[in-house]
Design an enzyme around this catalytic site. Structure first.
Site, PDB file in Angstrom:
ATOM      1  N   ARG A  65     -56.724  29.781  25.369  1.00 14.70           N
ATOM      2  CA  ARG A  65     -57.732  29.190  26.262  1.00 14.70           C
ATOM      3  C   ARG A  65     -57.274  27.819  26.770  1.00 14.70           C
ATOM      4  O   ARG A  65     -57.368  27.512  27.970  1.00 14.70           O
ATOM      5  CB  ARG A  65     -59.053  29.053  25.491  1.00 14.70           C
TER       6      ARG A  65
ATOM      7  N   ASP B 147     -49.175  31.543   7.232  1.00 17.73           N
ATOM      8  CA  ASP B 147     -48.173  31.227   6.204  1.00 17.73           C
ATOM      9  C   ASP B 147     -47.788  29.740   6.168  1.00 17.73           C
ATOM     10  O   ASP B 147     -47.266  29.276   5.153  1.00 17.73           O
ATOM     11  CB  ASP B 147     -46.893  32.050   6.433  1.00 17.73           C
TER      12      ASP B 147
ATOM     13  N   GLY C  46     -48.413  35.184   2.552  1.00 19.18           N
ATOM     14  CA  GLY C  46     -47.475  34.071   2.720  1.00 19.18           C
ATOM     15  C   GLY C  46     -46.040  34.526   2.870  1.00 19.18           C
ATOM     16  O   GLY C  46     -45.127  33.704   2.858  1.00 19.18           O
TER      17      GLY C  46
ATOM     18  N   GLY D 100     -59.120  25.226  -7.608  1.00 20.02           N
ATOM     19  CA  GLY D 100     -59.117  24.740  -8.991  1.00 20.02           C
ATOM     20  C   GLY D 100     -58.509  25.773  -9.925  1.00 20.02           C
ATOM     21  O   GLY D 100     -58.967  25.985 -11.051  1.00 20.02           O
TER      22      GLY D 100
ATOM     23  N   GLN E  63     -57.466  37.593   4.765  1.00 16.65           N
ATOM     24  CA  GLN E  63     -57.058  36.194   5.003  1.00 16.65           C
ATOM     25  C   GLN E  63     -56.614  35.926   6.434  1.00 16.65           C
ATOM     26  O   GLN E  63     -56.502  34.793   6.856  1.00 16.65           O
ATOM     27  CB  GLN E  63     -55.863  35.822   4.120  1.00 16.65           C
ATOM     28  N   ARG E  64     -56.279  36.986   7.172  1.00 15.38           N
ATOM     29  CA  ARG E  64     -55.691  36.774   8.488  1.00 15.38           C
ATOM     30  C   ARG E  64     -56.729  36.788   9.608  1.00 15.38           C
ATOM     31  O   ARG E  64     -56.446  36.339  10.722  1.00 15.38           O
ATOM     32  CB  ARG E  64     -54.632  37.844   8.744  1.00 15.38           C
TER      33      ARG E  64
HETATM   34  O1  F6P Z   1     -46.910  36.283   8.626  1.00 15.41           O
HETATM   35  C1  F6P Z   1     -48.243  36.579   8.438  1.00 15.41           C
HETATM   36  C2  F6P Z   1     -48.408  37.696   7.442  1.00 15.41           C
HETATM   37  O2  F6P Z   1     -49.787  37.957   7.312  1.00 15.41           O
HETATM   38  C3  F6P Z   1     -47.751  37.458   6.097  1.00 15.41           C
HETATM   39  O3  F6P Z   1     -48.493  36.597   5.272  1.00 15.41           O
HETATM   40  C4  F6P Z   1     -47.635  38.885   5.582  1.00 15.41           C
HETATM   41  O4  F6P Z   1     -46.616  39.011   4.636  1.00 15.41           O
HETATM   42  C5  F6P Z   1     -47.298  39.642   6.840  1.00 15.41           C
HETATM   43  O5  F6P Z   1     -47.791  38.873   7.919  1.00 15.41           O
HETATM   44  C6  F6P Z   1     -47.859  41.035   6.941  1.00 15.41           C
HETATM   45  O6  F6P Z   1     -47.357  41.612   8.096  1.00 15.41           O
HETATM   46  P1  F6P Z   1     -47.861  42.977   8.786  1.00 15.41           P
HETATM   47  O7  F6P Z   1     -49.021  42.632   9.657  1.00 15.41           O
HETATM   48  O8  F6P Z   1     -46.696  43.429   9.611  1.00 15.41           O
HETATM   49  O9  F6P Z   1     -48.224  43.904   7.680  1.00 15.41           O
END
Ligand code: F6P
Length: 331
Positions: free
Chosen positions: A25, A139, A182, A197, A263-264
């Site tokens: 954006r 990461d 990561g 923690g 997490q993503r």
């Molecule tokens: O680089 C970001 C990440 O989420 C890493 O933490 C993880 O190892 C990888 O991508 C997973 O990749 P893919 O989406 O190809 O399974």
């Protein structure tokens, strides 16, 4: 300032990270504000090879600042690593008259764009597309920048999951091994461990001893601890093997929880959105000045840019003080 009008292409290859949309954006709105033409390349490097290019306007980026993922979509692309893949990508850049390619992504995307840049210069003396790399990855493993877009959000997401797991850990007096992403680095694990923690953070960059972990677990129980959290970076291998071994050696009930793709995704935090907006804005400032082949970075809290080759070749190091602090505070 007199600005030369440019065709800007934006691409988001590899793993998505929360805040990528806020960055897109910022590039589109700044770019159009200064009179540039802005294009989106769909599905990362695959879309570049296959010429999946769309024009972006002010409204293309409406209502996306709060959304995770990437509106430009992504994919893992092996072909871009090959000479024939790079050749096709360069042909598309030429055909579309892309003066600037802005790559928003992680380590793989950085390596990919640098390879493409070098290949372009080797193959054609008149290759003129300039590249600007913007680090975006949960990461946080890009050299030269204190933070990547999405890292802060991923920490928060992991923490909210860990806080939930703690309820079970404490109700059952269990040890929990929680695997975080990561890739082959422990940057996410260390910051998650500090903020959660945790009793231990296990990362690929630092060797660990199962014997020492088990001894500390037993000492902790003797001093009144009733449950423990071990943050385990995915690059460390197989968490279930470790869990079995801890349970065998200590008799403590040990469970594994893999946080995985949770997490993503998700809405970016304020910090991820602001970083994304500042990084995107800085990239257009570089376009306005005619500067290319740079990586946008955060250094000492300020947005700057460094040579692309420096970002590619450098190896980011784990902050040892932060890492040590986790165990010091876990007594
Ligand atoms: O680089 C970001 C990440 O989420 C890493 O933490 C993880 O190892 C990888 O991508 C997973 O990749 P893919 O989406 O190809 O399974």
């Amino acid at each position: 300032m007199k600005v030369r009008i440019q065709n800007i292409g934006i691409i988001t290859p590899g793993g998505d990270a929360p805040g990528m949309n806020a960055c897109i954006r910022a590039i589109v709105r700044n770019g159009i504000f200064y009179g540039h033409k802005v294009y989106g390349i769909m599905y990362g490097y695959k879309g570049l090879i296959e010429d999946e290019v769309i024009a972006l306007n002010l409204r293309s980026v409406s209502g996306i600042i709060y959304r995770g993922g990437t509106i430009l979509k992504s994919s893992r692309c092996e072909e871009i690593k090959t000479p024939s893949g790079m050749k096709k990508a360069l042909e598309v850049l030429k055909k579309r008259n892309i003066d600037y390619l802005i790559i928003i992504g992680g380590d793989g995307s950085l390596q990919g764009c640098y390879r493409l840049l070098k290949y372009g210069h080797r193959m054609a003396a008149n290759f003129s597309t300039k590249m600007i790399f913007i680090p975006a990855s949960i990461d946080n493993d890009i050299y030269g920048t204190e933070e990547t877009i999405g890292f802060d959000t991923a920490i928060d997401t992991a923490l909210s999951a860990i806080d939930n797991i703690r309820d079970t850990a404490s109700s059952f007096d269990r040890v929990f091994i929680i695997e975080v992403m990561g890739r082959e680095h422990g940057f996410l694990a260390v910051d998650v461990g500090l903020a959660a923690g945790a009793e231990f953070v296990l990362i690929p960059e630092m060797p660990y001893s199962i014997e020492k972990i088990c001894r500390q677990l037993k000492d902790g129980r003797a001093s009144g601890k009733t449950s423990e959290i071990i943050i385990f970076a995915e690059g460390c291998g197989e968490p279930y093997v470790l869990a079995k071994e801890i349970q065998r050696r200590t008799g403590l009930e040990t469970r594994v929880s893999r946080l995985g793709y949770i997490q993503r995704g998700g809405s970016p935090t304020a910090r991820s959105r602001i970083l994304a907006t500042l990084f995107g804005t800085h990239s257009v400032d570089l376009v306005n000045k005619g500067i290319g082949n740079r990586a946008v970075v955060l250094q000492n809290g300020k947005v700057r840019d460094i040579d692309l080759s420096v970002a590619v070749r450098g190896r980011k190091k784990i902050n040892r003080n932060t890492y040590d602090l986790v165990s010091r505070l876990a007594i």
